[in-house]
Design a protein around this motif. Sequence first.
Motif, PDB file in Angstrom:
ATOM      1  N   GLU A 195      22.499 -11.109  63.966  1.00 29.46           N
ATOM      2  CA  GLU A 195      23.314 -10.515  62.896  1.00 29.46           C
ATOM      3  C   GLU A 195      23.305  -8.976  62.996  1.00 29.46           C
ATOM      4  O   GLU A 195      24.346  -8.327  62.888  1.00 29.46           O
ATOM      5  CB  GLU A 195      22.773 -10.996  61.542  1.00 29.46           C
TER       6      GLU A 195
ATOM      7  N   PRO B 199      21.792 -16.011  62.898  1.00 34.92           N
ATOM      8  CA  PRO B 199      21.089 -14.975  62.130  1.00 34.92           C
ATOM      9  C   PRO B 199      20.279 -14.026  63.020  1.00 34.92           C
ATOM     10  O   PRO B 199      20.127 -12.841  62.692  1.00 34.92           O
ATOM     11  CB  PRO B 199      20.172 -15.791  61.199  1.00 34.92           C
TER      12      PRO B 199
ATOM     13  N   ALA C 259      26.353 -16.271  67.969  1.00 33.72           N
ATOM     14  CA  ALA C 259      26.498 -15.859  66.561  1.00 33.72           C
ATOM     15  C   ALA C 259      25.533 -16.661  65.688  1.00 33.72           C
ATOM     16  O   ALA C 259      25.864 -17.741  65.191  1.00 33.72           O
ATOM     17  CB  ALA C 259      27.936 -16.069  66.105  1.00 33.72           C
TER      18      ALA C 259
ATOM     19  N   ARG D  76      25.488  -7.730  65.815  1.00 32.72           N
ATOM     20  CA  ARG D  76      26.929  -7.936  65.628  1.00 32.72           C
ATOM     21  C   ARG D  76      27.495  -7.105  64.491  1.00 32.72           C
ATOM     22  O   ARG D  76      28.672  -6.804  64.470  1.00 32.72           O
ATOM     23  CB  ARG D  76      27.213  -9.433  65.433  1.00 32.72           C
ATOM     24  N   SER D  77      26.636  -6.726  63.524  1.00 34.34           N
ATOM     25  CA  SER D  77      27.157  -5.944  62.399  1.00 34.34           C
ATOM     26  C   SER D  77      27.144  -4.435  62.685  1.00 34.34           C
ATOM     27  O   SER D  77      27.780  -3.668  61.972  1.00 34.34           O
ATOM     28  CB  SER D  77      26.377  -6.263  61.115  1.00 34.34           C
TER      29      SER D  77
END
Length: 255
Positions: free
Chosen positions: A186, A183, A181, A189-190
């Motif tokens: 990101e 940047p 986890a 994961r989003s």
Amino acid sequence: MGRFESRVALVTGGASGIGAAIGRRLRAEGARVVLADVAPVDTGDDEGLVAVRADVTDADAVAAAVATAVDRFGRLDLAFGVAGAARFGTITDGADDDWRWTADLVLHGSYLTVRHAARAMRETGGGAIVLVSSLNAHVPLYGGSSYAAAKAASENLAKSAALELADDRIRVNAVLPGLVATPLTEGFRSDRSLHEDFMSRIPQRRPADPEEIAGPCLYLASDDASYVTGTSLVVDGGWEISNYADLRPLLHGEP
Ligand SMILES: NC(=O)c1ccc[n+]([C@@H]2O[C@H](COP(=O)([O-])OP(=O)(O)OC[C@H]3O[C@@H](n4cnc5c(N)ncnc54)[C@H](O)[C@@H]3O)[C@@H](O)[C@H]2O)c1
């Protein structure tokens, strides 16, 4: 006494994510630390921490980052090659320059880090180098061939470097994280379906916290790993072993 009390460390990619976590852990355990990154770092009033702007694909910049450690703290004992990023695209349709851009950063950047760090370390009797490769060194990535191929090469680079540098009492190892986890991930994961796809492949069903990668990296740099060189440590919540055959229906008497 911290484990790294008299040690001086260089961390590339130290402004964010895994590199920043390694920097924090090193400071907490007594090392003096130089963070080298293309992004700025706020070092506050910490006299044991120095930040330098350095692009790891630029040999002069990497040499200057190593020289900063020697000038400010007198030596270099530990180096963590963490800087990395990727431009994604398929082999047939990705943008012309992206494959080389990613390979240059991931592989050539690792090579320059080992090269210049080792030159300084051998002056003071040895040291330890850790390259942060990726599980994608072992597991391919659809749309990320350059990243996966370069990470496989950086894992292998650690092994050649370990051979060449053993006489200089320098150990070199690689860490292969799964999904972390930071940047960098990101976007993965989003995106709901991508996130679910990743979670279905990871037995621990979660990404790692950057601290969970920093710990194994510090182990490999520590005296506890004094006989460990030229090896790789996969830190992936079980992702690599998750393509298993499942005999539960047989065990439970199902047809
Ligand atoms: N996050 C993950 O899931 C994951 C998994 C496996 C491997 N890795 C690897 O771990 C390393 C760290 O990634 P992270 O997840 O902490 O990402 P991050 O984006 O949080 O940090 C990467 C850092 O590298 C720096 N950087 C990028 N290009 C650079 C350059 N040319 N010169 C110097 N610094 C540069 C960035 O500015 C940034 O501070 C990378 O090598 C990455 O490939 C990450």
